[in-house]
Motif scaffolding. Sequence first.
Motif, PDB file in Angstrom:
ATOM      1  N   PHE B  84      -0.087  -4.808  -5.926  1.00 19.45           N
ATOM      2  CA  PHE B  84       0.960  -3.680  -6.321  1.00 19.45           C
ATOM      3  C   PHE B  84       0.260  -2.415  -6.036  1.00 19.45           C
ATOM      4  O   PHE B  84       0.916  -1.474  -5.535  1.00 19.45           O
ATOM      5  N   VAL B  85      -1.134  -2.276  -6.221  1.00 15.78           N
ATOM      6  CA  VAL B  85      -2.028  -1.296  -5.974  1.00 15.78           C
ATOM      7  C   VAL B  85      -2.030  -0.876  -4.518  1.00 15.78           C
ATOM      8  O   VAL B  85      -1.775   0.336  -4.163  1.00 15.78           O
ATOM      9  N   GLU B  86      -2.175  -1.929  -3.589  1.00 11.98           N
ATOM     10  CA  GLU B  86      -2.208  -1.795  -2.150  1.00 11.98           C
ATOM     11  C   GLU B  86      -0.645  -1.369  -1.944  1.00 11.98           C
ATOM     12  O   GLU B  86      -0.735  -0.287  -0.869  1.00 11.98           O
ATOM     13  N   SER B  88       1.348   0.728  -3.420  1.00  9.82           N
ATOM     14  CA  SER B  88       1.550   2.057  -3.666  1.00  9.82           C
ATOM     15  C   SER B  88       0.733   2.900  -2.655  1.00  9.82           C
ATOM     16  O   SER B  88       1.355   3.997  -2.690  1.00  9.82           O
ATOM     17  N   LEU B  89      -0.273   2.266  -2.028  1.00 13.61           N
ATOM     18  CA  LEU B  89      -1.054   3.230  -1.000  1.00 13.61           C
ATOM     19  C   LEU B  89      -0.322   3.012   0.319  1.00 13.61           C
ATOM     20  O   LEU B  89      -0.511   4.087   1.227  1.00 13.61           O
ATOM     21  N   HIS B  90       0.210   1.842   0.552  1.00 12.56           N
ATOM     22  CA  HIS B  90       0.803   1.507   1.985  1.00 12.56           C
ATOM     23  C   HIS B  90       1.994   2.810   2.117  1.00 12.56           C
ATOM     24  O   HIS B  90       2.210   3.343   3.231  1.00 12.56           O
ATOM     25  N   TYR B  91       2.983   2.897   1.111  1.00 11.25           N
ATOM     26  CA  TYR B  91       4.075   3.868   0.948  1.00 11.25           C
ATOM     27  C   TYR B  91       3.397   5.325   0.885  1.00 11.25           C
ATOM     28  O   TYR B  91       2.334   5.299  -0.011  1.00 11.25           O
ATOM     29  N   ASP B  92       4.017   6.454   0.985  1.00 13.25           N
ATOM     30  CA  ASP B  92       3.711   7.610   1.156  1.00 13.25           C
ATOM     31  C   ASP B  92       3.826   8.113  -0.509  1.00 13.25           C
ATOM     32  O   ASP B  92       3.043   8.985  -0.920  1.00 13.25           O
ATOM     33  N   VAL B  94       5.675   6.795  -4.476  1.00 13.40           N
ATOM     34  CA  VAL B  94       5.937   5.956  -5.367  1.00 13.40           C
ATOM     35  C   VAL B  94       6.976   6.515  -6.551  1.00 13.40           C
ATOM     36  O   VAL B  94       6.611   7.342  -7.152  1.00 13.40           O
TER      37      VAL B  94
END
Lengths: 130, 98
Positions: B84-86, B88-92, B94
């Motif tokens: 979930f943390v990853e 949130s970083l993959h997308y610009d 949240v």
Amino acid sequence: MKFAIAVFSPAHAPSSRRALRFAEAVLASGHDIARLFFYQDGVHSASANIVAPQDELDVAAQWRTFITEHSLDAVVCIAAALRRGVLDDTEANRYQRPAVNLPAPWELSGLGQLHEAAQLADRLVCFGGD
Amino acid sequence: MTTLHVIAHSPFGDQRLASCLRLLGADDGLLLCGDATYALKAGSEPLQMLQAANLGPRLFALAEDLQARALDGTQVIAVDYPAFVELSLHYDKVNSWL
């Protein structure tokens, strides 16, 4: 990367626990938490007066431990807290209320702290719902 | 600019899921957590909406919430909290549908 995390639900809601597990995973993954902000009913997640049933997780206590152990900046919205009876020593004195339920590590402050956190962090992630 | 949309309310109680699917960008992702995972209930209207949206590898669900509700996670990518943390970083950004 820096995260700002906003919690909109009380300690007995699944989303407060979800926010806590997310915050733990953020630190465990080597990232930083710029600030935790507790807004609307989320201020109840900061209350020291919560008594969780014996067969349930005490999420409020887990938040307190997590914040203390990692020396995190944990801000509770003052306007949301006052209207819900979540008071620190200063506010209980100011409004002559009989009890204080917001000791350290929590800090009462304004909504500007959420705005600032959103600017400081690479990601703002909000938690509410069921 | 891509957005990870996060829904945590049951699709049987309000219009969040329908509104979100209408607004979802071509590269946006959708993460179902908590009661929102009930959207995966077999034969339900919300599941039909999800299938019609055809999100493929952009549809995620929190693994613990699928497990807690005995829901079939084969149509989604099940994620744990580190994932979930990853995400949130993959997308610009949240966007939580509070």
